[in-house]
Structures are given as C-alpha cells and as structure tokens.
Write a protein that holds these residues in place. Sequence first.
Motif, PDB file in Angstrom:
ATOM      1  N   GLY A  59       0.696  -1.296   0.376  1.00 52.32           N
ATOM      2  CA  GLY A  59       0.735   0.106   0.433  1.00 52.32           C
ATOM      3  C   GLY A  59       1.048   1.230   0.408  1.00 52.32           C
ATOM      4  O   GLY A  59       2.032   0.934   0.075  1.00 52.32           O
ATOM      5  N   GLY A 136      -8.791   1.604   2.378  1.00 50.18           N
ATOM      6  CA  GLY A 136      -8.508   1.397   1.167  1.00 50.18           C
ATOM      7  C   GLY A 136      -9.997   2.028   0.530  1.00 50.18           C
ATOM      8  O   GLY A 136     -10.625   2.461   1.059  1.00 50.18           O
ATOM      9  N   GLU A 146      -4.898   0.828  -1.955  1.00 53.77           N
ATOM     10  CA  GLU A 146      -4.627   0.792  -0.401  1.00 53.77           C
ATOM     11  C   GLU A 146      -3.882   1.765   0.142  1.00 53.77           C
ATOM     12  O   GLU A 146      -2.637   1.583  -0.476  1.00 53.77           O
ATOM     13  CB  GLU A 146      -4.766  -0.988  -0.122  1.00 53.77           C
ATOM     14  CG  GLU A 146      -5.923  -1.471  -0.227  1.00 53.77           C
ATOM     15  CD  GLU A 146      -5.449  -3.467   0.545  1.00 53.77           C
ATOM     16  OE1 GLU A 146      -6.991  -3.942   1.123  1.00 53.77           O
ATOM     17  OE2 GLU A 146      -4.647  -3.671   0.355  1.00 53.77           O
TER      18      GLU A 146
END
Length: 208
Positions: A59, A136, A146
């Motif tokens: 992420g 998210g 994310e």
Amino acid sequence: MPTHYQAASEPLHFAQRFGLAFRPEASIVRPGEQGLFVRRPRADDTAQDSLARFQIAPGRWGLIPLFSKDGQDLHTHEARGETAFAERNFYQPWKRGHRCVILADAVFQDADIDGHTVRVSRTDGQPLALAGLWNGWRSPAGECVESFALLTFGVPGRPEQRRTAILRDAWIDDWLHCPVEETAAYLRPYSDDKLARHTLPTGSVRAA
C-alpha cells in the motif's frame, strides 16, 4: 516525525512474528511510496485461509481517506495517536479497527543539526514493529487502492517533536485483534534503553 523508514528485509522476521512465508526486498520507503503492512485478513478476501490471523498487503505510505476525490491527499502519512479517532482523515479507519503493523529495520527522523538525519533502530538488531492505520479507497476508475499511515505520539515537554509508535513484540497480536476501544492503550513510548539513535549526514542514508 518520521521522514522515511528502512523496510525489514529478512523473511525470518515475517515467519517468526506472523507465520507468513514471504520474501521482502530491502528498500527505503518515503511518504507517497509503496510499502508493506501486516493486518488482520479482510473479511471479504476469499483468497485467504479462513483460519489465518495475519495478511501482508502492499500500500501507499500516505493514507487515502474514503472521501478523497483523486487519491492525492497530502500530509496523511502520519496519524496523531492522541487525536486520530476524531480527525477527518483517520477516524473511519480507526473506528473500523483497520490497524496494521509495519516492520522496519530503522526509522529516520529530522535531526536538530541541518543536513543530518537521526536513524532509530532496536539495540538487539530485531526490526521495529510500527503501529499504523490502513484504508482501502475506491478510485473513480473503480480500482481499490490501499494505503496506510504511521501512528505517532508527542514527546513530553517538547511539543514540536513527535515519535513513531513502536509496539512491543508481545503486543503485536493484541494490537491487530483488540476491540476498537482498546486501541489507544498500545500507543505508549518504547523503552529508550532498547533503542539506538545515530545521527548521520542525510546524504549517507541508503537501503542496507
């Protein structure tokens, strides 16, 4: 506050702490760049073993709030542990229990000396378990992006300074699985005698 961190690169650390078979790459991660975080498996992720307690995910370091229009939000790589539960950028991940752990060999912070950086690591050579929040976000094109933020807390007597929240090893499982109302209990100062701080010229910082 943290300016960047050196991601943990030993597969053994992920195996020992989370039971995850994973081979990470050595890297320096800066705000806005991709990093890795560990969380509870998402309830809607059918690809995961239903008995698994942990999941590793990539992420962006810089949490994208659900209300973001373009995913380019700034100054969201750090969430203040004292107020994140009420801040617009972070209260939704907080109340949903979207907590995560970022394993790092070291965290780098601005030094009091211009042109220098402070490298913070554990004296025993083990990686730091940094406390974070993840989210998210659905882009206008329908892609799920994310992201995560590191949690920090203030230094008593020095309001201009903040430190990254480091979890004790025994707290990692509880941090990820505890009820939301217990979240703040884990955001405590890490023992200074277990941390090594070295001041380095900023230009000398590179991935190990």
